[in-house]
Design a protein around this motif. Structure first.
Motif, PDB file in Angstrom:
ATOM      1  N   MET A   1       0.866  -1.193   0.000  1.00  0.00           N
ATOM      2  CA  MET A   1       0.000   0.000   0.000  1.00  0.00           C
ATOM      3  C   MET A   1       0.895   1.233   0.000  1.00  0.00           C
ATOM      4  O   MET A   1       1.349   1.683   1.046  1.00  0.00           O
ATOM      5  N   ASN A   2       1.149   1.799  -1.198  1.00  0.00           N
ATOM      6  CA  ASN A   2       2.108   2.878  -1.324  1.00  0.00           C
ATOM      7  C   ASN A   2       1.482   4.267  -1.295  1.00  0.00           C
ATOM      8  O   ASN A   2       2.181   5.251  -1.155  1.00  0.00           O
ATOM      9  N   SER A   3       0.175   4.378  -1.475  1.00  0.00           N
ATOM     10  CA  SER A   3      -0.480   5.671  -1.425  1.00  0.00           C
ATOM     11  C   SER A   3      -0.424   6.216   0.002  1.00  0.00           C
ATOM     12  O   SER A   3      -0.429   5.470   0.972  1.00  0.00           O
ATOM     13  N   THR A   4      -0.375   7.552   0.120  1.00  0.00           N
ATOM     14  CA  THR A   4      -0.378   8.149   1.451  1.00  0.00           C
ATOM     15  C   THR A   4      -1.731   7.983   2.135  1.00  0.00           C
ATOM     16  O   THR A   4      -1.817   8.106   3.349  1.00  0.00           O
ATOM     17  N   ALA A   5      -2.783   7.726   1.368  1.00  0.00           N
ATOM     18  CA  ALA A   5      -4.110   7.524   1.950  1.00  0.00           C
ATOM     19  C   ALA A   5      -4.266   6.091   2.434  1.00  0.00           C
ATOM     20  O   ALA A   5      -3.724   5.158   1.847  1.00  0.00           O
ATOM     21  N   SER A   6      -4.992   5.930   3.525  1.00  0.00           N
ATOM     22  CA  SER A   6      -5.262   4.590   4.041  1.00  0.00           C
ATOM     23  C   SER A   6      -6.738   4.230   3.982  1.00  0.00           C
ATOM     24  O   SER A   6      -7.098   3.065   4.113  1.00  0.00           O
ATOM     25  N   GLN A 170      -5.665  11.491   5.141  1.00  0.00           N
ATOM     26  CA  GLN A 170      -5.450  10.057   5.052  1.00  0.00           C
ATOM     27  C   GLN A 170      -6.529   9.366   4.219  1.00  0.00           C
ATOM     28  O   GLN A 170      -6.579   8.138   4.159  1.00  0.00           O
ATOM     29  N   MET A 171      -7.405  10.170   3.591  1.00  0.00           N
ATOM     30  CA  MET A 171      -8.522   9.622   2.840  1.00  0.00           C
ATOM     31  C   MET A 171      -8.381   9.937   1.355  1.00  0.00           C
ATOM     32  O   MET A 171      -7.845  10.981   0.972  1.00  0.00           O
TER      33      MET A 171
END
Length: 233
Positions: A1-6, A170-171
């Motif tokens: 999971m490389n995106s800054t969003a979780s 984070q979204m």
């Protein structure tokens, strides 16, 4: 999971659901099928207007009232309230776009938390996702009915952040509507635009962080592994 969003936040109407069959609902009560698009656009306009004026209203209430006016103008032979009930019931029977289930499964498998945030009722999202067998991939199904106003107002996105106990940064908001992308970006969310039709993105709205032609492409765009297409709806 490389995106800054979780947390991936999905719009529902038109983004997940295929609303093309709504034209058939209008035709069945004697109205032109193309009025379906006018109805949805007018419904959104009036919901936005209520929010801009500091109020709120439910998708069902506004949608039914807009329908009464449009059906009166088109002069259908069907009893108006029967026609309104028939058309509105169609929202609960829609299916997913063909790319949705695979994309959702891949994003969840990659470790993202998945939620929906709709200007419509949460129960519509519940029925849509449950019938497609992917309700269990979603942590929460959120509606602006529980917020201070409709998307694209900042309060709607912050409601989702509060419900998920996370920061807006984070979204990631996923939508087909540029106005939704713009609103989410203004509220501090990252954004992904699904452009299934090859449309041009309006230059007066904030550009999305990601643009994909299909939800199946989003996991790879975020740096997550993709899943093979299953063909299931």
């Amino acid at each position: 999971m490389n995106s800054t969003a979780s947390v991936v936040v999905f719009d529902v109407n038109e983004t997940l659901s295929d609303m093309a069959p709504m034209g058939e609902r209008f035709a069945e009560v004697g109205a032109p099928a193309q009025v379906a698009k006018l109805w949805f656009a007018t419904l959104l306009r009036d919901g936005f207007a209520l929010t801009a004026a500091g109020g709120n209203g439910t998708f069902a209430e506004i949608g039914a009232e807009v329908l009464r006016g449009l059906l009166a103008d088109t002069g259908t032979g069907t009893d108006r309230e029967v026609a309104v009930e028939h058309v509105m019931a169609g929202m609960a029977g829609l299916g997913l776009h063909p790319d949705v289930a695979d994309g959702v499964r891949a994003l969840r498998a990659a470790g993202y938390r998945l939620v929906t945030l709709s200007n419509g009722a949460a129960r519509v999202a519940e029925e849509l996702l449950a019938s497609a067998g992917i309700r269990d991939r979603f942590e929460r199904l959120l509606s602006v009915e529980d917020a201070a106003g409709w998307k694209p107002a900042r309060a709607a996105y912050h409601h989702a952040a509060s419900a998920c106990a996370t920061d807006p940064g984070q979204m990631l908001l996923v939508a087909v509507h540029p106005w939704d992308i713009h609103g989410a970006a203004a509220a501090g969310l990252r954004t992904a635009w699904i452009n299934r039709d090859g449309a041009n993105y309006p230059n007066y709205f904030t550009s999305p962080d990601y643009t994909v032609a299909s939800l199946r492409e989003l996991p790879e765009a975020l740096g997550a592994p993709t899943a093979p297409a299953t063909g299931r709806r």
